[in-house]
Design an enzyme around this catalytic site. Sequence first.
Site, PDB file in Angstrom:
ATOM      1  N   TYR A 209       0.679  -1.263   0.030  1.00 35.16           N
ATOM      2  CA  TYR A 209       0.088   0.026   0.066  1.00 35.16           C
ATOM      3  C   TYR A 209       0.775   1.302  -0.048  1.00 35.16           C
ATOM      4  O   TYR A 209       0.389   2.402  -0.125  1.00 35.16           O
ATOM      5  CB  TYR A 209      -0.916   0.255   1.295  1.00 35.16           C
ATOM      6  CG  TYR A 209      -0.296  -0.087   2.540  1.00 35.16           C
ATOM      7  CD1 TYR A 209       0.341   0.706   3.289  1.00 35.16           C
ATOM      8  CD2 TYR A 209      -0.468  -1.576   3.235  1.00 35.16           C
ATOM      9  CE1 TYR A 209       0.904   0.436   4.485  1.00 35.16           C
ATOM     10  CE2 TYR A 209       0.209  -1.646   4.561  1.00 35.16           C
ATOM     11  CZ  TYR A 209       0.854  -0.868   4.947  1.00 35.16           C
ATOM     12  OH  TYR A 209       1.481  -1.099   6.125  1.00 35.16           O
ATOM     13  N   LYS A 210       2.271   1.155   0.184  1.00 41.07           N
ATOM     14  CA  LYS A 210       3.056   2.314   0.029  1.00 41.07           C
ATOM     15  C   LYS A 210       3.367   2.509  -1.456  1.00 41.07           C
ATOM     16  O   LYS A 210       2.559   2.995  -2.139  1.00 41.07           O
ATOM     17  CB  LYS A 210       4.207   2.138   1.133  1.00 41.07           C
ATOM     18  CG  LYS A 210       3.879   1.970   2.434  1.00 41.07           C
ATOM     19  CD  LYS A 210       4.978   1.658   3.453  1.00 41.07           C
ATOM     20  CE  LYS A 210       4.513   1.600   5.058  1.00 41.07           C
ATOM     21  NZ  LYS A 210       5.026   0.804   5.984  1.00 41.07           N
ATOM     22  N   ARG A 356       8.487  14.608   6.676  1.00 33.12           N
ATOM     23  CA  ARG A 356       8.791  13.725   5.637  1.00 33.12           C
ATOM     24  C   ARG A 356       8.093  13.800   4.470  1.00 33.12           C
ATOM     25  O   ARG A 356       6.770  14.021   4.399  1.00 33.12           O
ATOM     26  CB  ARG A 356       8.688  12.325   6.474  1.00 33.12           C
ATOM     27  CG  ARG A 356       9.069  11.096   5.626  1.00 33.12           C
ATOM     28  CD  ARG A 356       8.915   9.846   6.422  1.00 33.12           C
ATOM     29  NE  ARG A 356       7.612   9.512   6.470  1.00 33.12           N
ATOM     30  CZ  ARG A 356       6.807   8.295   6.804  1.00 33.12           C
ATOM     31  NH1 ARG A 356       7.876   7.271   6.941  1.00 33.12           N
ATOM     32  NH2 ARG A 356       5.694   7.926   6.914  1.00 33.12           N
TER      33      ARG A 356
HETATM   34  C1  LIG Z   1       4.565   0.456   7.138  1.00 30.17           C
HETATM   35  C2  LIG Z   1       5.425  -0.633   7.933  1.00 30.17           C
HETATM   36  C3  LIG Z   1       4.593  -1.682   8.688  1.00 30.17           C
HETATM   37  C4  LIG Z   1       3.238  -1.785   8.867  1.00 30.17           C
HETATM   38  O1  LIG Z   1       2.908  -3.006   8.998  1.00 30.17           O
HETATM   39  P1  LIG Z   1       1.259  -3.510   8.657  1.00 30.17           P
HETATM   40  O2  LIG Z   1       1.335  -4.710   9.390  1.00 30.17           O
HETATM   41  O3  LIG Z   1       1.111  -3.381   7.451  1.00 30.17           O
HETATM   42  O4  LIG Z   1       0.367  -2.383   9.139  1.00 30.17           O
HETATM   43  C5  LIG Z   1       5.601  -2.656   9.087  1.00 30.17           C
HETATM   44  N1  LIG Z   1       6.908  -2.511   8.960  1.00 30.17           N
HETATM   45  C6  LIG Z   1       7.581  -1.457   8.502  1.00 30.17           C
HETATM   46  C7  LIG Z   1       8.968  -1.458   8.294  1.00 30.17           C
HETATM   47  C8  LIG Z   1       6.857  -0.535   7.865  1.00 30.17           C
HETATM   48  O5  LIG Z   1       7.276   0.208   7.079  1.00 30.17           O
END
Ligand SMILES: *Cc1c(COP(=O)(O)O)cnc(C)c1O
Length: 397
Positions: A209-210, A356
Site C-alpha cells: 500500500y506504500k 517527511r
Molecule cells: C509500514 C510498515 C509496517 C506496517 O505493517 P502493517 O502490518 O502493514 O500495518 C511494518 N513494518 C515496516 C518496516 C513498515 O514500514
Amino acid sequence: MSDFTKTKSLFHLPEGMIYLDGNSLGPLPKAACDHVSDMMRDEWGKLLITGWNKAGWMQMSTDVGDRIARLIGAEPGHVITGDTLSIKVYQALASALELNPTRKVVLSDNGNFPSDLYMAQGLLKSLGPDYELRVVNPEDVAENLTADVAVMMLTEVDYRTGRLHDMKSLTALAHEKGVITVWDLAHTAGATQVDLAGSDADFAVGCTYKYLNGGPGAPAFIYVSPKHVAQVRPALSGWLGHEAPFAFDLDYRPGTGIERMRVGTPPVIALKALETALDIWDMVEMADVRAKSIELCDLFISEVEARCPTLTLASPRDGQKRGSQVSFHFADGFAAMQALIARGVIGDFRAPDIMRFGFTPLYIDNSDVMAAVAIVEDVITNNLWDRPEYKIMGKVT
Ligand SMILES: *Cc1c(COP(=O)(O)O)cnc(C)c1O
C-alpha cells in the site's frame, strides 16, 4: 525507457494537491474502480463460490507475487501475497530462527519500524527466556554480527530518515558469520532497485500500500530464497498453506515451495485493486524509477536548503544511500506539516521533529517538486504554521 508522463496520467490525483506521501499510502490507479467493481458484479455476484476456480481467485496470491518479484529482483515463484506486513514479519522471523537452532539472538536496529520490533518481541517471548532481541544503532549492525546471532532482521530504509542499508554487503557479512537474514522492504519495494536474488537474501517481506499503490490495507508479501523454501517450517500453519487443503487432514503438512507461506483465505478484492497498480508498474523499469527518484529528491533538498535555512536535512545527502524520501528536522515540524497539508502539500510528520516527504516518479515530476518547495518556503519563512489549529494532533499523523 519508462514514460512517467503516461504513468502519471493513470493515477487519480486530486486537483490542487501535491501528494508527497506515497511512502505511506500510494494514490488510486484510475482503473482500480472499474476493475474492482467488475470483479464484484461479474465474479463475486455471478460466480459466487465457483469464482475460486472459474475466476482464478486462489492463484491470485502467487500470480500477484510473481509480478512483485520482478520489482524486487526475486526469482519467479518465490513471492506470495496475503495478510499484513506485521504478520509476514512474524512468519519470516519464526522460520529464520528455526534454520539456526543453536543461536538465540535476533539482531535489529533502532531505525527499524516499531511493529517489526514488537512482532519480534512477541515471538521471542513465546519461544522462551533464552531468546533475545538485540537492538543497536543502524551504523553498528555489522560489528554486532557476533557468534550468538541467529537472525539479522532489518528494514532496508529507515522510515524516518530514509537512510538505506547496503543489503548486499550486510547479507554477505551476515552469512560469513553464520547469520540468517530477514529484510523488510516496506520502504524499498517500488522505491529503490532491490536485488534479492543477487544479494543472496534469505527472507524478505514488504507491504503493497506504500510505493506499490495497492490501496489501504492491501496485502503484504513474503519472499523465501529457493535455497530454503523446501526446508522452512511455517509457524503460522494455516489450512491454505497445507499440502492438500481440501483433503481436510487433521495433521498439518507444509505445501510445496512458497505456497506454504499462505495462511488463510486470500483478500481477493484487495488483490484486484493491487492488480491495477501492477499494470502500471509493468510499464516501467526499476532502474529508471530509481534514477528519477534520486533526481527528484536531490532537487527538493537543494531548493529547500537554499530557501529555508531553519530546516535541517535528516536524510543522507548521497542519493545512493537514501530511499525515495527526504526528511527535515524542524522543531515545530508537526504544526508546519499541518500548515502544508492545509495548502495542498501532503507529507507527514514523525515524532519527535521529522517532516517527511516521499518522492514517487510514477506520478510526481519536477514541476510538482518546484510547486511544493514554493509552498514550503512560504509556510516556513512567514511562520504560517504558528496557529492553534495546526497544533492539534489527530489519531493518524
Ligand atoms: C509500514 C510498515 C509496517 C506496517 O505493517 P502493517 O502490518 O502493514 O500495518 C511494518 N513494518 C515496516 C518496516 C513498515 O514500514
